[in-house]
Scaffold this motif. Structure first.
Motif, PDB file in Angstrom:
ATOM      1  N   VAL A  69      35.134  14.562  35.288  1.00 16.53           N
ATOM      2  CA  VAL A  69      36.246  14.008  34.511  1.00 16.53           C
ATOM      3  C   VAL A  69      37.514  14.086  35.359  1.00 16.53           C
ATOM      4  N   ASP A  70      38.555  13.364  34.944  1.00 16.65           N
ATOM      5  CA  ASP A  70      39.861  13.485  35.576  1.00 16.65           C
ATOM      6  C   ASP A  70      40.577  14.698  35.010  1.00 16.65           C
ATOM      7  N   VAL A  71      41.545  15.231  35.747  1.00 11.61           N
ATOM      8  CA  VAL A  71      42.307  16.394  35.299  1.00 11.61           C
ATOM      9  C   VAL A  71      42.989  16.124  33.971  1.00 11.61           C
ATOM     10  N   ASP A  72      43.472  14.898  33.770  1.00 10.80           N
ATOM     11  CA  ASP A  72      44.181  14.602  32.515  1.00 10.80           C
ATOM     12  C   ASP A  72      43.274  14.694  31.293  1.00 10.80           C
ATOM     13  N   TYR A  73      41.955  14.754  31.507  1.00  7.22           N
ATOM     14  CA  TYR A  73      41.018  14.973  30.412  1.00  7.22           C
ATOM     15  C   TYR A  73      41.342  16.287  29.694  1.00  7.22           C
ATOM     16  N   PHE A  74      41.785  17.291  30.454  1.00  4.86           N
ATOM     17  CA  PHE A  74      42.063  18.608  29.896  1.00  4.86           C
ATOM     18  C   PHE A  74      43.470  18.740  29.330  1.00  4.86           C
ATOM     19  N   VAL A  75      44.388  17.926  29.800  1.00  8.42           N
ATOM     20  CA  VAL A  75      45.781  18.101  29.385  1.00  8.42           C
ATOM     21  C   VAL A  75      46.356  16.879  28.684  1.00  8.42           C
ATOM     22  N   GLY A  76      45.666  15.760  28.715  1.00  7.32           N
ATOM     23  CA  GLY A  76      46.179  14.541  28.102  1.00  7.32           C
ATOM     24  C   GLY A  76      45.906  14.479  26.612  1.00  7.32           C
ATOM     25  N   VAL A  77      46.768  13.782  25.915  1.00  5.35           N
ATOM     26  CA  VAL A  77      46.595  13.544  24.480  1.00  5.35           C
ATOM     27  C   VAL A  77      45.754  12.281  24.324  1.00  5.35           C
ATOM     28  N   PRO A  78      44.754  12.273  23.430  1.00 10.14           N
ATOM     29  CA  PRO A  78      43.954  11.060  23.244  1.00 10.14           C
ATOM     30  C   PRO A  78      44.831   9.883  22.848  1.00 10.14           C
ATOM     31  N   THR A  79      44.417   8.702  23.266  1.00  7.51           N
ATOM     32  CA  THR A  79      45.157   7.488  22.927  1.00  7.51           C
ATOM     33  C   THR A  79      44.907   7.133  21.464  1.00  7.51           C
ATOM     34  N   PRO A  80      45.813   6.353  20.850  1.00  5.38           N
ATOM     35  CA  PRO A  80      45.577   5.933  19.458  1.00  5.38           C
ATOM     36  C   PRO A  80      44.224   5.249  19.270  1.00  5.38           C
ATOM     37  N   GLY A  81      43.770   4.506  20.265  1.00  3.72           N
ATOM     38  CA  GLY A  81      42.477   3.834  20.161  1.00  3.72           C
ATOM     39  C   GLY A  81      41.300   4.786  20.129  1.00  3.72           C
ATOM     40  N   GLN A  82      41.490   6.019  20.615  1.00  3.27           N
ATOM     41  CA  GLN A  82      40.431   7.016  20.565  1.00  3.27           C
ATOM     42  C   GLN A  82      40.463   7.803  19.258  1.00  3.27           C
ATOM     43  N   ILE A  83      41.569   7.724  18.546  1.00 10.73           N
ATOM     44  CA  ILE A  83      41.757   8.503  17.316  1.00 10.73           C
ATOM     45  C   ILE A  83      41.575   7.642  16.075  1.00 10.73           C
ATOM     46  N   VAL A  84      42.192   6.463  16.068  1.00  7.35           N
ATOM     47  CA  VAL A  84      42.237   5.604  14.885  1.00  7.35           C
ATOM     48  C   VAL A  84      41.221   4.481  15.030  1.00  7.35           C
ATOM     49  N   CYS A  85      40.494   4.220  13.969  1.00 10.67           N
ATOM     50  CA  CYS A  85      39.544   3.108  13.920  1.00 10.67           C
ATOM     51  C   CYS A  85      39.976   2.187  12.784  1.00 10.67           C
ATOM     52  N   ARG A  86      40.533   1.048  13.118  1.00 11.51           N
ATOM     53  CA  ARG A  86      41.033   0.096  12.122  1.00 11.51           C
ATOM     54  C   ARG A  86      39.873  -0.603  11.401  1.00 11.51           C
ATOM     55  N   ALA A  87      40.145  -1.077  10.203  1.00 16.97           N
ATOM     56  CA  ALA A  87      39.109  -1.681   9.355  1.00 16.97           C
ATOM     57  C   ALA A  87      38.370  -2.816  10.054  1.00 16.97           C
ATOM     58  N   ASP A  88      39.054  -3.579  10.889  1.00 17.17           N
ATOM     59  CA  ASP A  88      38.405  -4.715  11.555  1.00 17.17           C
ATOM     60  C   ASP A  88      37.869  -4.357  12.946  1.00 17.17           C
ATOM     61  N   GLU A  89      37.871  -3.079  13.296  1.00 18.98           N
ATOM     62  CA  GLU A  89      37.428  -2.653  14.627  1.00 18.98           C
ATOM     63  C   GLU A  89      36.178  -1.779  14.606  1.00 18.98           C
ATOM     64  N   HIS A  90      35.508  -1.640  13.488  1.00 22.00           N
ATOM     65  CA  HIS A  90      34.333  -0.770  13.420  1.00 22.00           C
ATOM     66  C   HIS A  90      33.230  -1.329  14.306  1.00 22.00           C
ATOM     67  N   ASP A  91      32.720  -0.480  15.191  1.00 22.94           N
ATOM     68  CA  ASP A  91      31.622  -0.883  16.063  1.00 22.94           C
ATOM     69  C   ASP A  91      30.334  -0.914  15.260  1.00 22.94           C
ATOM     70  N   ARG A  92      29.598  -2.003  15.364  1.00 19.54           N
ATOM     71  CA  ARG A  92      28.277  -2.069  14.761  1.00 19.54           C
ATOM     72  C   ARG A  92      27.286  -1.550  15.793  1.00 19.54           C
ATOM     73  N   ILE A  93      26.449  -0.631  15.386  1.00 17.45           N
ATOM     74  CA  ILE A  93      25.480  -0.020  16.286  1.00 17.45           C
ATOM     75  C   ILE A  93      24.130  -0.671  16.033  1.00 17.45           C
ATOM     76  N   ASP A  94      23.614  -1.332  17.049  1.00 11.57           N
ATOM     77  CA  ASP A  94      22.362  -2.062  16.895  1.00 11.57           C
ATOM     78  C   ASP A  94      21.187  -1.154  17.226  1.00 11.57           C
ATOM     79  N   LEU A  95      20.446  -0.778  16.213  1.00  9.18           N
ATOM     80  CA  LEU A  95      19.270   0.072  16.392  1.00  9.18           C
ATOM     81  C   LEU A  95      17.975  -0.693  16.094  1.00  9.18           C
ATOM     82  N   HIS A  96      18.080  -2.020  16.007  1.00 10.18           N
ATOM     83  CA  HIS A  96      16.914  -2.853  15.666  1.00 10.18           C
ATOM     84  C   HIS A  96      16.282  -2.362  14.373  1.00 10.18           C
TER      85      HIS A  96
END
Length: 192
Positions: A69-96
């Motif tokens: 990992v990069d050093v900022d992995y230990f000291v950086g704050v997660p981005t909003p995209g890593q924290i918040v999942c908007r209603a129209d952004e839910h990933d569909r997981i294809d498991l067949h």
């Protein structure tokens, strides 16, 4: 009397030690394996993970490299995209599978739990499985029959179940309409 807040230095130290330990364990590394990869001693790394010692920037770089990992992995704050999942952004997981799985949980790499919205078609009976960790089911709509071990339960809208998933369990949609439910479980099962 005002409560004392930890100094910023101690707060960072706490999160760094936990982040190193969680990443190491997530990779299946022992302290010795991390020591071999970083060139640092096992006793020092143990103290870092327990927040009894604070790594220098050079030591932290060696640890980061050993943990891929990069050093900022230990000291950086997660981005909003890593924290918040908007209603129209839910990933569909294809498991067949006829079951629809949509990720509701965040996208940060070291999450310890998974949150999914499931749509279970009418009449579907899932095979009995078991896995490590806990599971929490919340029924949004429909009727779901679940079996944990030898116990059967019928869950309707608003009902929930929380159990150790090491026990064999299965589900069956006994109704004439889809079951919509939320599943939250540990550990996270779908890695990006």
């Amino acid at each position: 009397m005002a409560s004392q807040q930890p100094s910023p230095e101690k707060t960072v130290g706490l999160s760094i030690g936990a982040a190193i330990r969680d990443r190491r364990r997530g990779l299946g590394l022992t302290l010795q394996g991390l020591a071999n990869g970083s060139g640092l001693s096992v006793p020092f790394l143990s103290q870092v993970e327990r927040n009894l010692a604070h790594p220098s920037l050079l030591s932290l770089e060696a640890i980061a490299q050993a943990l891929d990992v990069d050093v900022d992995y230990f000291v950086g704050v997660p981005t909003p995209g890593q924290i918040v999942c908007r209603a129209d952004e839910h990933d569909r997981i294809d498991l067949h599978s006829p079951v629809v799985y949509e990720r509701l949980s965040g996208r940060h790499a070291e999450r310890k739990m998974e949150a999914l919205r499931l749509i279970v078609p009418a009449g579907l009976a899932a095979p009995t499985i078991h896995r490590e960790g806990e599971g929490f089911w919340y029924i949004l709509s429909g009727t779901l029959e679940m079996t944990v071990g030898r116990k059967k339960f019928v869950l309707n809208a608003g009902d929930s179940a929380h159990f150790d998933q090491r026990h064999p369990y299965s589900m069956r949609n006994t109704g004439k309409s889809d079951v919509r439910m939320i599943w939250v479980g540990t550990p996270a099962i779908f890695k990006d």
